[in-house]
Design a protein around this motif. Structure first.
Motif, PDB file in Angstrom:
ATOM      1  N   ALA A 131       0.848  -1.198   0.000  1.00  6.29           N
ATOM      2  CA  ALA A 131       0.000   0.000   0.000  1.00  6.29           C
ATOM      3  C   ALA A 131       0.879   1.242   0.000  1.00  6.29           C
ATOM      4  O   ALA A 131       1.950   1.272   0.607  1.00  6.29           O
ATOM      5  N   GLN A 132       0.409   2.254  -0.694  1.00  2.68           N
ATOM      6  CA  GLN A 132       1.174   3.497  -0.768  1.00  2.68           C
ATOM      7  C   GLN A 132       1.179   4.171   0.603  1.00  2.68           C
ATOM      8  O   GLN A 132       0.131   4.410   1.180  1.00  2.68           O
ATOM      9  N   THR A 133       2.343   4.423   1.100  1.00  2.00           N
ATOM     10  CA  THR A 133       2.451   5.123   2.375  1.00  2.00           C
ATOM     11  C   THR A 133       2.653   6.600   2.082  1.00  2.00           C
ATOM     12  O   THR A 133       3.293   6.953   1.096  1.00  2.00           O
ATOM     13  N   PRO A 134       2.113   7.437   2.931  1.00  2.00           N
ATOM     14  CA  PRO A 134       2.299   8.878   2.692  1.00  2.00           C
ATOM     15  C   PRO A 134       3.773   9.229   2.832  1.00  2.00           C
ATOM     16  O   PRO A 134       4.506   8.605   3.593  1.00  2.00           O
ATOM     17  N   PRO A 135       4.207  10.224   2.082  1.00  2.00           N
ATOM     18  CA  PRO A 135       5.632  10.586   2.157  1.00  2.00           C
ATOM     19  C   PRO A 135       5.971  11.105   3.550  1.00  2.00           C
ATOM     20  O   PRO A 135       5.154  11.729   4.220  1.00  2.00           O
ATOM     21  N   ALA A 136       7.163  10.810   3.962  1.00  2.00           N
ATOM     22  CA  ALA A 136       7.610  11.242   5.281  1.00  2.00           C
ATOM     23  C   ALA A 136       7.813  12.759   5.283  1.00  2.00           C
ATOM     24  O   ALA A 136       8.172  13.344   4.273  1.00  2.00           O
ATOM     25  N   PRO A 137       7.555  13.393   6.414  1.00  4.37           N
ATOM     26  CA  PRO A 137       7.777  14.844   6.473  1.00  4.37           C
ATOM     27  C   PRO A 137       9.263  15.142   6.292  1.00  4.37           C
ATOM     28  O   PRO A 137      10.108  14.306   6.597  1.00  4.37           O
ATOM     29  N   PRO A 138       9.575  16.343   5.802  1.00  4.59           N
ATOM     30  CA  PRO A 138      10.989  16.657   5.589  1.00  4.59           C
ATOM     31  C   PRO A 138      11.750  16.611   6.905  1.00  4.59           C
ATOM     32  O   PRO A 138      11.232  16.987   7.959  1.00  4.59           O
ATOM     33  N   ARG A 139      12.939  16.153   6.825  1.00  4.08           N
ATOM     34  CA  ARG A 139      13.746  15.980   8.022  1.00  4.08           C
ATOM     35  C   ARG A 139      14.567  17.236   8.292  1.00  4.08           C
ATOM     36  O   ARG A 139      15.112  17.848   7.377  1.00  4.08           O
TER      37      ARG A 139
END
Length: 130
Positions: A77-85
């Motif tokens: 399943a497509q996971t939402p992109p991680a927030p910028p680090r």
């Protein structure tokens, strides 16, 4: 119920004895063949289980166990992109927070001066009216 259990134990013992007697001596592990026969007769349930589990040589392929086919893999399943680090160092983050605090302090001071000057203007206007 105990009768059925007794029949099952006797059937297991007979099966173990038949298998043990028909085996070649080279296919018997851990004990001599006669010792296995004595163990299976004296301890029917435990001896039979031990014979099939430990004493019997299954050959190169072992026991053929039917296996279920694996289901084809589906795309994950497509996971939402991680927030910028945040790549800043701790010192940089602390310096940024200090600047932000100073900015808020200056804004409050400006607001306070605006209020003071507007209050002073109100007082002067009231003094002229009287």
């Amino acid at each position: 119920m105990t009768f059925l259990l007794s029949i099952l134990v006797i059937a297991l013992m007979i099966g173990a004895l038949v298998d043990l007697i028909r085996r070649d001596d080279s296919q018997v592990k851990f004990l001599p063949k006669i010792a296995w026969i004595i163990v299976v007769i004296l301890l029917p349930l435990i001896g039979s289980i031990l014979w099939f589990g430990l004493g019997r040589e299954y050959g190169d392929t072992g026991i053929a166990i039917p296996r279920m086919r694996r289901a084809p893999r589906t795309a994950p399943a497509q996971t939402p992109p991680a927030p910028p680090r945040d790549t800043r160092t701790t010192e940089q983050q602390i310096a940024d927070l200090d600047r932000e605090i100073e900015e808020w302090r200056l804004r409050e001071e400006v607001e306070k001066r605006k209020r003071d000057s507007s209050e002073q203007g109100d007082i002067e206007q009231d003094g002229e009216r009287s």
